[in-house]
Design a protein around this motif. Sequence first.
Motif, PDB file in Angstrom:
ATOM      1  N   GLN A 121       0.832  -1.204   0.000  1.00  0.00           N
ATOM      2  CA  GLN A 121       0.000   0.000   0.000  1.00  0.00           C
ATOM      3  C   GLN A 121       0.868   1.257   0.000  1.00  0.00           C
ATOM      4  O   GLN A 121       0.572   2.234  -0.697  1.00  0.00           O
ATOM      5  CB  GLN A 121      -0.928   0.004   1.216  1.00  0.00           C
TER       6      GLN A 121
ATOM      7  N   SER B 252       2.317   1.688  -3.420  1.00  0.00           N
ATOM      8  CA  SER B 252       1.287   2.197  -4.324  1.00  0.00           C
ATOM      9  C   SER B 252       1.033   3.674  -4.082  1.00  0.00           C
ATOM     10  O   SER B 252       0.864   4.464  -5.023  1.00  0.00           O
ATOM     11  CB  SER B 252      -0.003   1.391  -4.135  1.00  0.00           C
TER      12      SER B 252
ATOM     13  N   LYS C 256       3.894   5.716  -5.505  1.00  0.00           N
ATOM     14  CA  LYS C 256       3.760   5.820  -6.954  1.00  0.00           C
ATOM     15  C   LYS C 256       2.703   6.846  -7.323  1.00  0.00           C
ATOM     16  O   LYS C 256       2.888   7.654  -8.235  1.00  0.00           O
ATOM     17  CB  LYS C 256       3.388   4.445  -7.523  1.00  0.00           C
ATOM     18  N   GLN C 257       1.580   6.819  -6.589  1.00  0.00           N
ATOM     19  CA  GLN C 257       0.497   7.768  -6.872  1.00  0.00           C
ATOM     20  C   GLN C 257       0.933   9.197  -6.598  1.00  0.00           C
ATOM     21  O   GLN C 257       0.606  10.122  -7.351  1.00  0.00           O
ATOM     22  CB  GLN C 257      -0.732   7.420  -6.016  1.00  0.00           C
TER      23      GLN C 257
END
Length: 290
Positions: free
Chosen positions: A67, A70, A73-74
């Motif tokens: 998480q 992720s 990356k976002q």
Amino acid sequence: MYFKTLAKVENITKAANELSLTQSALSRSIARLEDELGVQLFDRNIRGVTLNRYGKIFLQHVDRAMQELSLGKQVLQDMVDPFKGSVSIAFIHTLGSHFVPNVLGAFREKYPHVRFQLTQDTTQKIIQQMELGEVDLGFCSPNKELENVSTVPVIDEELFLAVPQSHRLAEKKEVHLSEVRDDPFVIYKHESGLRDIIENLCKEAGFHPAVSFEGVGDETIAGLVAANFGVALIPLIPGLNTQKISLLRVKTPRCRRVIHMVWRTDRYISPAVMHFKTFVEDHIKNHNPG
């Protein structure tokens, strides 16, 4: 990734196929991981493998790490192009026919490349989704302050007394809530933010409602009133069929509920979410001047 996939399917052959690996390569990779950790993560059996208690604990940490990756990356993607991000929104059912479509439509005219993920649910479940980080913004009616959650009122709406057309008060336009103190109530379940509001309003009127039926959706509540299950306090529902029920304005007490936009203050807010949040706040000011 190898461990997470095997933990999901609990079968070496299936996991290897999903990962485009040979079974032996996957087995060696898992064995090296277990050697590194100093503990066996899977119990081997004839039908495959089963995640043991050590593996389950490790999986929780792997999920959190994934998480975070992720999220990282976002964040980087948002920094490069803040107008092509995504916004996840959860809202109560009453807002689905008018408020949410209008706000989203107006926003997308300015920011057409922002993507939206939409969920309709009760206030309680929306708050749970917020706590789990599953949604960026919620539109609901929390009845207490929440830790690490900020709120902005977006709608102040009146609640009407709904009675069957055959009810003794059906021909009136205004009533006092105390006039139905002895009537059975069709009322929202506790997971709805309206439940506490209605019980507090009845308490203010000097009685506790005798519940004949509990429901979630506004249309369900109105339908049960029409079927003579009791009376109810409901918001004005767009398109409501009033042939079988009457909606009466309540003189006392003041029957209203406030719907808020809510978000977590202890988590990263992407530029796309920030743009939308600011847009909603400006939209409310422009449509409710003063």
